[in-house]
Design an enzyme around this catalytic site. Structure first.
Site, mmCIF file in Angstrom:
data_model
loop_
_atom_site.group_PDB
_atom_site.id
_atom_site.type_symbol
_atom_site.label_atom_id
_atom_site.label_comp_id
_atom_site.label_asym_id
_atom_site.label_seq_id
_atom_site.Cartn_x
_atom_site.Cartn_y
_atom_site.Cartn_z
ATOM 1 N N GLU A 64 0.822 -1.210 0.000
ATOM 2 C CA GLU A 64 0.000 0.000 0.000
ATOM 3 C C GLU A 64 0.857 1.262 0.000
ATOM 4 O O GLU A 64 0.496 2.255 -0.629
ATOM 5 C CB GLU A 64 -0.967 0.024 1.179
ATOM 6 C CG GLU A 64 -1.934 1.187 1.071
ATOM 7 C CD GLU A 64 -3.240 0.984 1.802
ATOM 8 O OE1 GLU A 64 -4.040 1.936 1.777
ATOM 9 O OE2 GLU A 64 -3.470 -0.091 2.375
ATOM 10 N N ARG A 92 4.923 -17.067 -0.662
ATOM 11 C CA ARG A 92 6.102 -17.741 -0.095
ATOM 12 C C ARG A 92 6.496 -17.030 1.193
ATOM 13 O O ARG A 92 6.394 -15.812 1.293
ATOM 14 C CB ARG A 92 7.236 -17.674 -1.126
ATOM 15 C CG ARG A 92 8.579 -18.077 -0.662
ATOM 16 C CD ARG A 92 9.630 -18.031 -1.776
ATOM 17 N NE ARG A 92 9.537 -19.241 -2.586
ATOM 18 C CZ ARG A 92 8.998 -19.314 -3.800
ATOM 19 N NH1 ARG A 92 8.517 -18.245 -4.373
ATOM 20 N NH2 ARG A 92 8.955 -20.446 -4.456
ATOM 21 N N SER A 93 6.966 -17.782 2.164
ATOM 22 C CA SER A 93 7.398 -17.170 3.424
ATOM 23 C C SER A 93 8.862 -16.729 3.329
ATOM 24 O O SER A 93 9.643 -17.256 2.530
ATOM 25 C CB SER A 93 7.219 -18.142 4.592
ATOM 26 O OG SER A 93 8.048 -19.269 4.435
ATOM 27 N N HIS A 107 -4.369 0.403 -14.216
ATOM 28 C CA HIS A 107 -5.329 1.380 -14.739
ATOM 29 C C HIS A 107 -5.088 2.719 -14.059
ATOM 30 O O HIS A 107 -4.999 2.781 -12.833
ATOM 31 C CB HIS A 107 -6.761 0.908 -14.459
ATOM 32 C CG HIS A 107 -7.806 1.967 -14.620
ATOM 33 N ND1 HIS A 107 -8.233 2.402 -15.857
ATOM 34 C CD2 HIS A 107 -8.498 2.679 -13.700
ATOM 35 C CE1 HIS A 107 -9.155 3.346 -15.679
ATOM 36 N NE2 HIS A 107 -9.334 3.532 -14.387
ATOM 37 N N ARG A 111 -10.701 9.152 -11.929
ATOM 38 C CA ARG A 111 -11.197 9.044 -10.553
ATOM 39 C C ARG A 111 -10.764 7.782 -9.820
ATOM 40 O O ARG A 111 -10.981 7.666 -8.617
ATOM 41 C CB ARG A 111 -12.717 9.155 -10.527
ATOM 42 C CG ARG A 111 -13.210 10.547 -10.850
ATOM 43 C CD ARG A 111 -12.833 11.501 -9.742
ATOM 44 N NE ARG A 111 -13.240 12.867 -10.036
ATOM 45 C CZ ARG A 111 -12.895 13.892 -9.314
ATOM 46 N NH1 ARG A 111 -12.107 13.749 -8.266
ATOM 47 N NH2 ARG A 111 -13.279 15.102 -9.636
#
Length: 140
Positions: A64, A92-93, A107, A111
């Site tokens: 994020e 995967r760890s 995209h 907006r």
């Protein structure tokens, strides 16, 4: 050709992480390409879950953070980007080292934006695949 409407160097981009969740996790933006943003995060006690592996939530913070800042750079100065939805597939760890995320647009609309973030380990193996949808709003 670049997709960025606002330009920053890596140092300026990292200044946005000051006093945010990214700072104590050691998240750093490392490269700004013409249509992508790269960042890293250490895998250590700050980002582990109780079993000693990378916490899925930490991966989502990296995803994020990358997608949000990329969306910010891809919008006009009089607009702001806020998260609408994020998902993450943990593939995967990882127990230690550094993970690297790269955000690329799927995209870029007037907006909404959709960003795909691939997070890999030091062997360039996929750790997490995330998709982030951002709303583009007018600033107040």
């Amino acid at each position: 050709m670049t997709i960025w409407k606002q330009t920053y160097d890596v140092a300026q981009a990292n200044a946005f992480n000051k006093n945010t969740i990214a700072e104590p996790l050691g998240l750093l933006f490392t490269e700004i390409g013409p249509d992508y943003l790269v960042g890293t995060m250490p895998v250590d006690k700050r980002t582990h879950q109780p079993m000693g592996i990378l916490h899925g939530g930490a991966s989502v913070v990296l995803a994020e953070s990358l997608g949000s800042f990329a969306a910010h750079m891809a919008t006009n100065e009089n607009m702001a980007c806020v998260g609408l939805d994020i998902n993450a597939n943990h593939i995967r760890s990882v127990r230690s080292g550094l993970v690297t995320g790269i955000a690329r647009p799927v995209h870029i609309g007037r907006r909404t934006h959709v960003w795909e973030i691939h997070i890999t380990d030091e062997a360039d193996k996929l750790v997490c695949l995330s998709r982030l949808t951002m709303a583009v709003i007018d600033t107040i």
